[in-house]
Design an enzyme around this catalytic site. Structure first.
Site: not given
Lengths: 393, 408
Positions: B213, B144
């Site tokens: 998450h 990322e």
């Protein structure tokens, strides 16, 4: 779990059946008493080091243990699949079936004082570290009896007393943590090592290379294990990594490529790695393995690979079948006895699920516990130092 | 405030505006064509105070017809029923918006994990790789920090990447790139570089996804100067905000929500965008202003039903623009109702609600009859167990209680 019984193999009868498996061609095995030597079917490939020998010392009790453990892990993951479809497990559930050899083989080579840390595909490794089925299933269902009291979920199983450090959701983040564990081990000079597991998808994370660099500089007993199941969720390894030879990507750090579906090869490699890391610093192990399920339960696993590929691996390289063939060819147990073991494992799993279903959900007050360690006097408070509680009318 | 200027510019120069009807021509490098107007539809309204409101919903008061040729637009997606527009799910709306922008502007590309051949983990980029090829819909490795940085670098030269974080939480790995490069380069270069990037992804508390998450990153990104943040909540504003974000010259972070992807709504066939800095009036009312965004909008609307039965008349505003706040709409509402309740999914400490409370107090303190109430998520990592996770976020009964308390 008690050790299973042994079948004496002292009679050196000519029971060496020719194995018709396409991949493994077994050399004649010595018919000594308990120590059995097996050749791994695939040689090790080494980078910057001497590969260990292909002959692995094992024993009948160890082989039967492997069979038992791997059958249990396989059963557990399949049961988790059904529980997910029955909506008893929600959220993310990443299953490990197909990769059991890595967890089992690693455990056979190390002690509970060595540390293991992994990513989110952690149920079987938790079991290998001595976790119970009840703890796993209860955690998956979010109940109080779970290993993290139901607050962690599938991706957050930990077991501190046997040095299992989890259980992490963010890809690659566990590797620097693992190198930190190795640092602590070196600091306290207790001759133990850390196995930091990650996948082929995570192998492209920068933090891995950063941590490896520091570990190499400081000579840390860190073993980075890449569980290469060839797919990072939906992306094949050749599309994500310019160099899919993950064991070589450590560059200055030595590496070893291992057949991850062969539990004895894994054991040999981990033993070798432990000795190496204690003397020379970090080493990378690449386990060539495969997962039968998709990335997680919300991924069918068939959009990016063919069903033929999956069933092909299952036929030719399944880790449990290999051990079964090995046991049968050495006459260590009969087919029926092995089938009985599998039935026993199935029953254990069913019992554990029933027990886990009885476990209650956590208390609402548990929401605020363990945010901070006790001793601060308050459970959880925001910026204005007021304890916050939620009350539903 | 580039988006508003864009809007004003478009309204004033409609004849040369780039508003095209969506057509199914598959050529990537289609030149800007003269726009066509669907018979009878308006697509831009000038508000009485001069600012341009490009929000179509319910504001067909004035029709602006320029010297365009009214052709029958391709109604590839028109439904067979007599109602205008077509029905779709939120992720399809996002995909439509993305596809239309990629058709319109060859500089738009998409980068992310599993966005290409896999079709996107939430199907937002489904079919795009086949249509536009591997160079415009890029499957990245799991890195990322790097690919966000690469997107920003590409944006500096004029490309318009759309970066997808598979889950907003993963963008924490790219925080340095977003904060230091994305947000600051326009300033530190004295205006030489613009970063027309869009960073989007699902965030928020889902169904038992676990602590890592279920993060709400709005609170972390909100103090980065130089970026704009918007949160979509319906298929209509999802598509509109996506398109506006891509057209904006500023970096925009578009927050989607994991649980909202399957919302169904009927949206117009014609081309439209939503103003990036504008809040959406969901339900006008008199007694109390409820400010919310993303998933909490639905909890608020559920609570509103109960409140209406109890005799209250809440005014519900979906603030949509998380940075900067639409203090114009909010202020007007506060001046009308004098009571404010903020319902958000962010954490209590340092969340959007906290900033909004400060902003309203600073600007509209004289108009408030009661202290602002802010309902947010608890300051705890989101637990996995379902019952605990429910208690972590704000539930409709709590909203009802809060309004009752506020209106005493």
């Amino acid at each position: 779990m008690a050790l299973s019984y042994l079948r004496s193999s002292s009679s050196s009868s000519a029971n060496l059946k020719l194995l018709s498996s396409a991949v493994s061609i077994r050399r004649p095995i010595s018919t000594d008493t308990t120590p059995i030597t097996v050749e791994t079917s695939v040689p090790f490939t080494a980078h910057q080091c001497e590969a260990p020998s292909r002959s692995v010392e094992t024993s009948s009790s160890e082989l039967l243990n492997f069979f038992r453990n791997m059958a249990l892990m396989r059963r557990m993951e399949i049961a988790a699949d059904s529980l997910y479809k029955a909506k008893l497990i929600r959220g993310f559930c990443h299953l490990y079936d197909g990769q059991e050899a890595v967890a089992s083989g690693m455990e056979a080579a190390i002690t509970k004082k060595d540390c293991i840390i992994t990513a989110y595909r952690d149920h079987c490794i938790f079991m290998g570290r001595g976790g119970t089925l009840l703890e796993v299933f209860a955690e998956l269902m979010g109940r109080r009896a779970g290993c993290s009291k139901g607050k962690g979920g599938s991706m957050h199983c930990y077991k501190k007393d046997s040095n299992f450090y989890g259980g992490h959701g963010i890809v690659g983040a566990q590797v620097p943590l693992g190198c930190g564990l190795a640092f602590a081990q070196k600091y306290s000079k207790d001759e133990t090592v850390t196995f930091a597991l990650y996948g082929d998808g995570a192998a492209n994370q920068g933090q891995l290379f950063e941590a490896l660099n520091i570990s190499a500089l400081w000579d840390l007993p860190a073993i980075l294990v890449c569980e290469n199941n060839h797919y990072g969720m939906g992306t094949a390894e050749w599309r994500a990594s310019k160099s899919p030879a993950y064991y070589k990507r450590g560059d200055y750090a030595p590496g070893l490529k291992v057949d991850g579906m062969d539990v004895l090869a894994v054991k040999q490699a981990c033993k070798f790695a432990k000795e190496h890391a204690l003397k020379n610093g970090p080493i990378i192990l690449e386990m060539d393995t495969y997962r039968y399920h998709g990335h997680s339960m919300s991924d069918p696993g068939s959009t990016y690979r063919t069903r033929d590929e999956i069933s092909g691996v299952r036929q030719e390289r399944d880790p449990i079948e290999r051990v079964r063939k090995l046991i049968l060819s050495h006459d260590l147990a009969t087919e029926k006895e092995l089938k009985d073991i599998e039935k026993e494992m199935r029953k254990e799993v069913d019992d554990a699920i029933a027990q886990a279903k009885e476990s209650p959900m956590p208390e609402p007050s548990e929401l605020f516990t363990n945010v901070y360690a006790k001793g601060l006097g308050v459970e959880s408070f925001g910026a204005d130092r007021k304890e916050v509680r939620a009350t539903l009318p | 405030m580039a988006a508003i200027f864009q809007g004003v510019g478009a309204a004033e120069a409609l004849s040369s505006s780039p508003f095209n009807s969506f057509d199914s021509n598959k050529s990537i490098f289609s030149p800007r064509r003269s726009f066509s107007v669907r018979k009878g539809a308006s697509f831009a309204v000038v508000r009485s105070d001069g600012t341009v409101n490009l929000n179509l919903k319910g504001r067909r008061a004035q029709q602006l017809i320029s010297n365009a040729v009214a052709t029958k637009a391709d109604s590839a997606a028109a439904s067979s029923s007599s109602k205008p527009g077509h029905e779709l799910l939120l992720f399809e709306a996002l995909q439509e918006g993305l596809e239309e922008e990629m058709d319109r502007d060859p500089h738009v590309c998409v980068m992310g994990e599993d966005v290409g051949h896999y079709g996107g983990s939430y199907k937002v980029t489904k079919g795009l790789a086949k249509k536009f090829g591997d160079l415009r819909v890029l499957d990245t490795p799991i890195a990322e920090n790097s690919f966000t940085g690469m997107g920003i670098g590409a944006a500096m030269t004029g490309l318009r990447p759309v970066i997808e974080g598979m889950n907003m939480g993963f963008l924490l790995l790219a925080f340095n790139q977003i904060s230091n490069n994305c947000g600051m380069l326009h300033y530190t270069s004295g205006g030489q570089f613009t970063i027309p990037i869009v960073i989007r992804g699902p965030g928020g508390v889902g169904r038992q996804l676990g602590a890592e998450h279920s993060q709400r990153l709005e609170s972390y990104f909100q103090s980065i100067p130089g970026i704009q943040m918007v949160a979509c909540s319906t298929p209509y504003n999802a598509k509109g905000l996506m398109k506006a974000a891509i057209r904006s010259e500023n970096p925009v972070i578009l927050f989607e929500h994991v649980l909202l992807y399957n919302l169904k709504e009927r949206i117009p066939d014609e081309d439209y965008i939503c103003n990036l800095e504008e809040a959406e009036m969901v339900r006008p009312g008199e007694h109390v202003t409820i400010l919310t965004y993303s998933r909490m909008r639905y909890h608020v609307m559920q609570a509103a039903k109960t409140l209406v039965n109890k005799g209250y008349d809440p005014e519900v505003i979906d603030i949509r623009s998380l940075k900067p706040f639409d203090l114009y709409t909010i202020g007007n509402s506060v001046k009308k109702t004098h009571r404010v309740l903020i319902v958000e999914e962010c954490m209590r400490t340092g969340g959007i609600g906290a900033s909004l409370t400060a902003a309203i107090t600073e600007n509209f303190n004289d108009y408030l009859d009661a202290p602002i109430m802010c309902l947010s998520s608890q300051d705890v990592p989101t637990p996995y167990a379902g019952t605990l996770e429910e208690v972590t976020v704000v539930q409709p009964p709590q909203i009802v209680t809060a309004v009752e308390q506020l209106c005493q």
